[in-house]
Structure formats: C-alpha cells, structure tokens
Design an enzyme around this catalytic site. Structure first.
Site, mmCIF file in Angstrom:
data_model
loop_
_atom_site.group_PDB
_atom_site.id
_atom_site.type_symbol
_atom_site.label_atom_id
_atom_site.label_comp_id
_atom_site.label_asym_id
_atom_site.label_seq_id
_atom_site.Cartn_x
_atom_site.Cartn_y
_atom_site.Cartn_z
ATOM 1 N N CYS A 1 -2.532 -2.958 6.475
ATOM 2 C CA CYS A 1 -2.733 -1.663 7.134
ATOM 3 C C CYS A 1 -4.066 -1.647 7.880
ATOM 4 O O CYS A 1 -4.256 -0.834 8.798
ATOM 5 C CB CYS A 1 -2.664 -0.525 6.125
ATOM 6 S SG CYS A 1 -3.871 -0.607 4.800
ATOM 7 N N CYS B 1 0.846 -1.189 0.000
ATOM 8 C CA CYS B 1 0.000 0.000 0.000
ATOM 9 C C CYS B 1 0.888 1.247 0.000
ATOM 10 O O CYS B 1 1.820 1.366 0.800
ATOM 11 C CB CYS B 1 -0.887 -0.026 1.236
ATOM 12 S SG CYS B 1 -1.748 1.517 1.562
ATOM 13 N N GLU B 2 0.591 2.169 -0.900
ATOM 14 C CA GLU B 2 1.430 3.363 -1.000
ATOM 15 C C GLU B 2 1.197 4.347 0.146
ATOM 16 O O GLU B 2 1.986 5.265 0.341
ATOM 17 C CB GLU B 2 1.208 4.068 -2.334
ATOM 18 C CG GLU B 2 -0.166 4.681 -2.515
ATOM 19 C CD GLU B 2 -0.315 5.365 -3.866
ATOM 20 O OE1 GLU B 2 -1.069 6.342 -3.927
ATOM 21 O OE2 GLU B 2 0.312 4.924 -4.847
ATOM 22 N N HIS B 3 0.131 4.175 0.905
ATOM 23 C CA HIS B 3 -0.168 5.111 1.982
ATOM 24 C C HIS B 3 0.661 4.846 3.235
ATOM 25 O O HIS B 3 1.048 5.777 3.936
ATOM 26 C CB HIS B 3 -1.660 5.058 2.330
ATOM 27 C CG HIS B 3 -2.540 5.413 1.181
ATOM 28 N ND1 HIS B 3 -3.743 4.789 0.920
ATOM 29 C CD2 HIS B 3 -2.381 6.321 0.194
ATOM 30 C CE1 HIS B 3 -4.288 5.304 -0.160
ATOM 31 N NE2 HIS B 3 -3.478 6.232 -0.623
ATOM 32 N N HIS B 4 0.904 3.557 3.536
ATOM 33 C CA HIS B 4 1.665 3.224 4.736
ATOM 34 C C HIS B 4 2.862 2.328 4.436
ATOM 35 O O HIS B 4 3.611 1.989 5.349
ATOM 36 C CB HIS B 4 0.763 2.514 5.760
ATOM 37 C CG HIS B 4 -0.437 3.314 6.150
ATOM 38 N ND1 HIS B 4 -1.688 3.106 5.606
ATOM 39 C CD2 HIS B 4 -0.577 4.349 7.012
ATOM 40 C CE1 HIS B 4 -2.546 3.967 6.124
ATOM 41 N NE2 HIS B 4 -1.902 4.740 6.977
ATOM 42 N N GLN C 1 -5.119 -0.845 -4.433
ATOM 43 C CA GLN C 1 -5.741 -1.971 -5.121
ATOM 44 C C GLN C 1 -6.583 -1.531 -6.304
ATOM 45 O O GLN C 1 -6.620 -2.196 -7.341
ATOM 46 C CB GLN C 1 -6.589 -2.773 -4.131
ATOM 47 C CG GLN C 1 -7.179 -4.045 -4.722
ATOM 48 C CD GLN C 1 -7.915 -4.872 -3.688
ATOM 49 O OE1 GLN C 1 -7.589 -4.829 -2.497
ATOM 50 N NE2 GLN C 1 -8.918 -5.616 -4.116
ATOM 51 N N HIS D 1 -5.532 -6.356 3.447
ATOM 52 C CA HIS D 1 -4.614 -5.233 3.619
ATOM 53 C C HIS D 1 -4.098 -5.209 5.051
ATOM 54 O O HIS D 1 -4.874 -5.052 6.002
ATOM 55 C CB HIS D 1 -5.324 -3.924 3.284
ATOM 56 C CG HIS D 1 -5.654 -3.779 1.823
ATOM 57 N ND1 HIS D 1 -5.012 -2.878 1.009
ATOM 58 C CD2 HIS D 1 -6.537 -4.442 1.043
ATOM 59 C CE1 HIS D 1 -5.503 -2.981 -0.222
ATOM 60 N NE2 HIS D 1 -6.421 -3.918 -0.219
#
Length: 207
Positions: A165, A94-97, A135, A163
């Site tokens: 996260c 995941c690019e956020h975390h 995703q 996920h």
C-alpha cells in the site's frame, strides 16, 4: 459444509468452501463490471472464481487456532536458554486497503518447563498472518499466543515487512521497510534483548 483434515492435532482447512466461493465470485464479478471491465470476455471468465479461491486461501487463518497449534507439540524439557526461529517468511494483507504486505519474522522464547516443536512457531506466525492485519497487531498476537500457551520466561518477536500500500499507491516509496517488535519477561532486560537483536542480525548458518 467445510472440508477439513486433522493434522498435527489441530484442524486445518484442506478444501475450499464451495458455497463461500460461489458467493465471493458473484461479488467479484460485480466489481469487475464496476471498474469498467467485461467479466464475460475470455480472459476474465474464470477470474471471479480464481480471486474468490485466492481470497479464501489468503484469509484461512481465521479457521486456525494458533494456541492449538502450539499445544499439539509441547514437550517437557529442562532447558532455559533462548530458542530462536528467525527469517520466517510472512505474507499478509493490510486491513485498510486489502493490499499485501510481506517480510520476515524473528521469534524467540526462553522455555520454562516446556519447549515446542520448531515447525509450530512458523505455523503460528502464518495462522495470524493469513488474516486481514496490521503489522503492529500481528507482532503482538504472535507474542501473546506463545506467552499465554507455553508460559515461558520471555518471548521476543520482531517483524520486518514491506507494504504494497506504500509502494503501489499513496506515497509510492518502493524500498521502505517497517519494523515492529514486542517483548515479554526476560526480553525486557537489556542484556537478553541485546543478545536476541544480535542473533537475528547474524548469519550463523553460513550465508
């Protein structure tokens, strides 16, 4: 300088870029200090380099051209029924975390003059997955790559993933699964899409 090998008509990273590894390892050493660890202790002495190598592997999709992967094994064939590759393992971050998400992809297309070697579809999935992702984008990128390269009568992609996260932090729901889908052409028709959904839910291989 990067080391590469030519495989199946496209370039694939074979060895790590040592300059990148050295730079990444330096940053990870500083991160260990910032979280309160001692990077010089026995268990952590080689951790920055190990993590640097792992990160380079987990993001090696940036060095791959998914369309080249497909073009390396395109064959003329007068077949106009659904071709489905299901239960393709997906591992991404995941690019956020920058925490992993993983699951399975189901990819189908209806040829329009060309088919592609079956192993190339999982390779395309992996080429996009081995990047920082969400995703939803991953699903669309796979669809668009196949549509733009093979020009089929339609493409269908469904991804089901968990996920970390959501499991390890935040809401901490351990068993939640996220499903995304994207369709083009013939798969926008209810009958064809229903056949695809039925097939990905069936265990035709005897399991």
């Amino acid at each position: 300088m990067d080391d590469y090998e030519i495989k199946d008509g496209y370039q694939k990273r074979d060895l790590y870029n040592q300059k990148t590894i050295k730079k990444l390892a330096g940053h990870y050493k500083e991160i260990l200090k910032l979280i309160g660890e001692d990077p010089s202790r026995e268990g952590l002495e080689k951790t920055p380099e190990r993590v640097a190598k792992a990160m380079q592997f987990l993001t090696h999709g940036y060095d791959l051209n998914p369309e080249d992967i497909l073009r390396s094994a395109m064959f003329k064939e007068d077949y106009k029924q659904m071709v489905l590759v299901k239960d393709i393992e997906v591992y991404s971050m995941c690019e956020h975390h920058m925490i992993p998400f993983f699951g399975r992809a189901h990819v189908a297309y209806i040829p329009n003059g060309y088919i592609v070697g079956l192993s190339k579809i999982p390779r395309v999935v992996d080429a996009f997955a081995r990047r920082l992702q969400v995703q939803e984008r991953l699903t669309t990128q796979i669809k668009e790559c196949i549509q733009n390269t093979l020009k089929p009568l339609g493409v269908a992609v469904v991804i089901e993933a968990q996920h970390m996260c959501m499991s390890m932090r935040g809401i901490q729901k351990q068993n939640s699964v996220t499903t995304t889908s994207d369709f083009t052409g013939a798969f926008l028709m209810d009958k064809t899409r229903a056949e695809f959904i039925h097939l990905i839910g069936s265990r035709l291989h005897g399991n």
